[in-house]
Design a protein around this motif. Structure first.
Motif, PDB file in Angstrom:
ATOM      1  N   LYS A 192       0.829  -1.205   0.000  1.00  0.00           N
ATOM      2  CA  LYS A 192       0.000   0.000   0.000  1.00  0.00           C
ATOM      3  C   LYS A 192       0.865   1.257   0.000  1.00  0.00           C
ATOM      4  O   LYS A 192       1.860   1.346   0.717  1.00  0.00           O
TER       5      LYS A 192
ATOM      6  N   ASP B  84      -1.511   8.859 -11.048  1.00  0.00           N
ATOM      7  CA  ASP B  84      -1.998   7.547 -11.506  1.00  0.00           C
ATOM      8  C   ASP B  84      -1.617   6.454 -10.515  1.00  0.00           C
ATOM      9  O   ASP B  84      -2.418   5.547 -10.238  1.00  0.00           O
ATOM     10  N   LEU B  85      -0.389   6.524  -9.980  1.00  0.00           N
ATOM     11  CA  LEU B  85       0.032   5.522  -8.994  1.00  0.00           C
ATOM     12  C   LEU B  85      -0.832   5.614  -7.740  1.00  0.00           C
ATOM     13  O   LEU B  85      -1.217   4.585  -7.154  1.00  0.00           O
TER      14      LEU B  85
ATOM     15  N   ARG C 196      -3.884   6.606  -7.533  1.00  0.00           N
ATOM     16  CA  ARG C 196      -5.228   6.086  -7.809  1.00  0.00           C
ATOM     17  C   ARG C 196      -5.261   4.569  -7.668  1.00  0.00           C
ATOM     18  O   ARG C 196      -6.251   3.993  -7.231  1.00  0.00           O
ATOM     19  N   SER C 197      -4.157   3.927  -8.055  1.00  0.00           N
ATOM     20  CA  SER C 197      -4.113   2.462  -7.931  1.00  0.00           C
ATOM     21  C   SER C 197      -4.030   2.043  -6.465  1.00  0.00           C
ATOM     22  O   SER C 197      -4.498   0.965  -6.097  1.00  0.00           O
TER      23      SER C 197
ATOM     24  N   THR D 263      -1.950   0.682  -4.544  1.00  0.00           N
ATOM     25  CA  THR D 263      -0.945  -0.309  -4.154  1.00  0.00           C
ATOM     26  C   THR D 263       0.079  -0.456  -5.264  1.00  0.00           C
ATOM     27  O   THR D 263      -0.162  -0.078  -6.418  1.00  0.00           O
ATOM     28  N   MET D 264       1.250  -1.069  -4.905  1.00  0.00           N
ATOM     29  CA  MET D 264       2.319  -1.231  -5.886  1.00  0.00           C
ATOM     30  C   MET D 264       2.952  -2.606  -5.745  1.00  0.00           C
ATOM     31  O   MET D 264       3.028  -3.185  -4.651  1.00  0.00           O
TER      32      MET D 264
END
Length: 755
Positions: free
Chosen positions: A513, A733-734, A736-737, A739-740
């Motif tokens: 997260k 954009d990251l 909005r997602s 998590t990575m």
């Protein structure tokens, strides 16, 4: 002047075991510092004190010691000091031995060693006429005191030799004034030496000071118990200079620093002292302690003032003359070698001065030279030396240069000032100036060689068209001009909208997260391309534009945070780097933060400010309380590159920080080095116990992630294992997602780009 430090020591004692003890203390590698249990667990390996190459010879009777001193003198290798036992039956006692030794070598520094309390020291000192050449060391010995006495007295012997050399140079320079100057021949220090040690953490607590501080009216125990001991000892007017010297000590490659300041005595008086600092680091370069030597130079300063009054000046301009410049150059060179701030020598030659003389006559030429002298004085500081060498040749000895770029800046200032028109006897006269510069850098040639190099640099300036300046080295020339050009471009970068913030996500390792974002400054230079902050922020620090730059970063980052909040994708916290220049503004920085939060309707807890360990140290030393003020507002504080600067972590309790950011270099070492891995684990355990969060910087590989997971700590990380720093739109954009996962680039096992 001696090129190599004299570390030769003679020990005279009738007990063989004492000789063995001294060999262990002075010749063997020093043992580890006495860190507390937590620090030992934290850094695994023993910390190693910096060693000094002493040469120790032994004698078991006074007669044997006398023979060795004679042999050493005949061989041209005199002893710098001797430890002499008070009682050595059946031969001479310590007092008679010292008398005989001083008849042969009166320069010998002596420490008399005794276990007896019945000795009348008043009688001993009166009999020996000891002055400053004799100290007493009572048994049983403290190994640290023995080693520091050896270091201080051998250094004092060397300073005496160097001072004698300077006096010889002075006598040559002032020629016919030799008789007048004879009364001023007291440059050699004749005062007690004070030894002390500071713990290597930002507050620099005093953990040892030698007893002879009492000669200045201070109680050693009282000073060590006082967290503000430096305020007690250092004149307020000199504290900023001492802080700068401490900053030089903190530099990783620094071997030491030196500064002169006024020491406050217990009765309210002042004594001029020279303070030499020597950093003691462990094998990883972390600071363990700072060892200090304080030498009373009051008499020497008085002598220098008398010399200055007697020194000759140029009759036409009132400036210093060549002899005075040469003497001051030798002084500056010797001080820089001992760790004082570097300096630079400027040679100046007026362009087209002869036509002025020919056209308007010598009286007008003399007026021009006087006006040039005045303008040079206006361009320089009181601590600089401006001299006329003869004809239309001048010189400037620039003190406290800092770096060659500062010498270039002064040369450019002088050029502009001297190029302005002169109104002389109703005539408007124009001249320009050619300048040659030789800065002092580590390993520089001697002072006489610097004179030659500055002259050669001046020749280059004249050969290449005049009205310009050059350094003696083309490499320095290029570097300085490049820095100056970049600094000038930076002043216009904000108004040209060339600056931009990139953002790097901070990720919770256990869940992936995104829990924060760090703002990183970039410069879209029109000719050099995209520049990381490391390429220009140091220049902004030196030129004074860092405050404007920092204010722009704060406003732009807060504006972006506000925009993300409107879009519903704002991270829990936004991290911003603070520089030393910003923090030194104190209340002004706090107002900027308050105003910016209000402008963008953010909460203080939305921001986290990153500061480095070395910055914390300088803030603590100067009693700057801006970080506690920011913390009181509700913003968060993180220590950047934690674990790379200091072997102690006690200061964490002082600053109530929110996060420790473990440096990328520590993480890389932890993968292959068990000791480094233990260090990282211990830091995480410490942080967990203190309820401080951990952020790991520069996470690159799966092996590094697996290691962090194995520690069992809740850890945040940033690095291109997840993502490199990206522009605001990509960062949105990251976010909005939410998590990575591991990035494709990281799977290639590449190298982390600089942040």
């Amino acid at each position: 002047m001696s090129k190599q430090q004299n570390r030769r020591i003679l020990l005279a004692d009738d007990t063989p075991a004492i000789h063995e003890d001294f060999r262990k203390i002075l010749l063997a590698e020093a043992t580890a510092s006495d860190l507390d249990d937590m620090e030992a667990a934290l850094f695994g390996t023993s910390a190693r004190q910096a060693t000094v190459d002493f040469v120790l010879d032994s004698a078991y009777q006074g007669q044997e010691a006398l023979a060795k001193v004679r042999e050493a003198l005949e061989a041209g290798k005199p002893y710098a000091m001797a430890f002499i036992d008070m009682r050595m039956p059946p031969g001479w006692d310590g007092v008679e031995t010292i008398e005989q030794l001083w008849l042969v070598d009166p320069r010998l520094q002596i420490v008399i060693c005794t276990a007896y309390a019945d000795q009348s020291w008043v009688e001993v000192f009166e009999r020996l006429d000891a002055r400053d050449r004799l100290l007493v060391l009572k048994k049983p010995f403290d190994p640290i005191e023995v080693r520091q006495l050896a270091s201080a007295l051998t250094m004092k012997w060397q300073m005496t030799e160097d001072a004698a050399f300077k006096m010889n140079m002075l006598e040559q320079a002032v020629e016919e004034r030799t008789r007048e100057l004879s009364d001023a021949n007291i440059i050699v220090q004749n005062s007690p030496t004070i030894l002390y040690r500071l713990r290597g953490e930002p507050a620099f607590p005093l953990i040892y000071i030698s007893h002879n501080i009492t000669k200045f009216g201070h109680d050693p125990a009282g000073l060590m118990a006082n967290p503000n001991w430096a305020d007690v000892l250092i004149d307020p007017a000199d504290q900023a200079g001492v802080a700068d010297a401490m900053a030089r000590v903190l530099e990783k490659d620094a071997e030491g620093a030196s500064i002169e300041y006024r020491l406050c005595t217990g009765d309210g008086g002042r004594r001029w002292v020279e303070n030499r600092y020597v950093p003691v680091r462990d094998k990883e370069g972390r600071l363990i302690e700072v060892e200090g030597i304080v030498i009373d130079v009051t008499e020497r300063k008085a002598a220098e003032e008398q010399l200055a009054r007697l020194a000759r000046t140029d009759g036409l301009t009132g400036l210093a003359n060549r002899a005075t410049l040469t003497e001051r150059l030798h002084q500056a060179h010797a001080a820089a070698r001992r760790g004082s701030m570097p300096f630079a020598l400027h040679y100046l030659d007026l362009d087209h001065f002869k036509p002025v003389n020919d056209m308007y006559g010598h009286p007008t030429g003399d007026l021009l030279l006087r006006e040039v002298a005045q303008r040079l004085k206006n361009c320089t500081r009181e601590t600089d030396v401006v001299a006329r060498l003869g004809g239309d040749e001048f010189a400037v000895l620039q003190s406290e240069m800092g770096e060659p770029a500062a010498a270039g800046a002064l040369a450019a200032k002088i050029q502009a000032e001297l190029a302005r028109p002169y109104m002389l006897g109703g005539n408007e006269v124009h001249v320009s100036v050619s300048i040659g510069i030789c800065p002092y850098i580590a390993g520089s040639a001697g002072p006489d060689e610097m004179l030659v190099q500055a002259d050669l640099a001046l020749y280059r300036s004249k050969e290449e068209g005049r009205n310009q300046f050059h350094f003696h080295s083309e490499e320095i020339d290029h570097e300085v001009r490049d820095r100056v050009a970049l600094g000038e471009d930076l002043k216009k970068a904000i108004e040209r909208e060339e600056l931009e913030l990139y953002y790097q996500p901070q990720v919770e390792l256990s869940s992936g997260k995104i829990v924060g974002v760090e703002a990183l400054l970039r410069w879209n230079h029109p000719e050099r391309g995209l520049l990381d902050a490391g390429a220009f922020v140091p220049i902004a620090e030196r030129t004074g534009s860092i405050v404007t730059l920092g204010r722009w970063v704060l406003d732009r980052a807060c504006g972006q945070m506000s925009q993300w909040r409107e879009q519903g994708v704002a991270p829990p916290v936004l991290a911003i780097n603070l520089s030393l220049g910003q923090l030194r503004k104190g209340a002004e920085l706090v107002r900027d933060v308050v105003d910016c939060l209000a402008k963008w309707q953010l909460n203080p807890s939305d921001l986290e400010f990153d500061v480095t360990e070395s910055t914390l140290a300088q803030m603590t030393w100067s009693h700057n309380d801006v970080l506690p003020q920011l913390r009181a507002l509700g913003v968060r504080i993180a220590i950047d590159d934690f674990g790379t600067e200091y072997s102690s972590f006690e200061y964490l309790r002082t600053y109530r920080v929110n996060h420790l950011k473990i440096a990328q270099s520590m993480l890389k070492r932890a993968i292959d080095d068990p000791d480094s891995a233990a260090t990282v684990r211990a830091i995480m355990n410490l942080a967990r116990e203190a309820r401080i969060g951990i952020i790991v910087e520069g996470l690159e590989t799966e092996a590094q992630r697996a290691f962090l997971h194995s520690t069992g700590s809740t850890t945040l990380a940033q690095g291109y294992y997840f993502s490199e720093a990206v522009v605001a739109d990509e960062a949105g954009d990251l976010l909005r997602s939410g998590t990575m996962e591991q990035s494709e680039r990281s799977k290639g096992e590449g190298q982390e780009p600089p942040g």
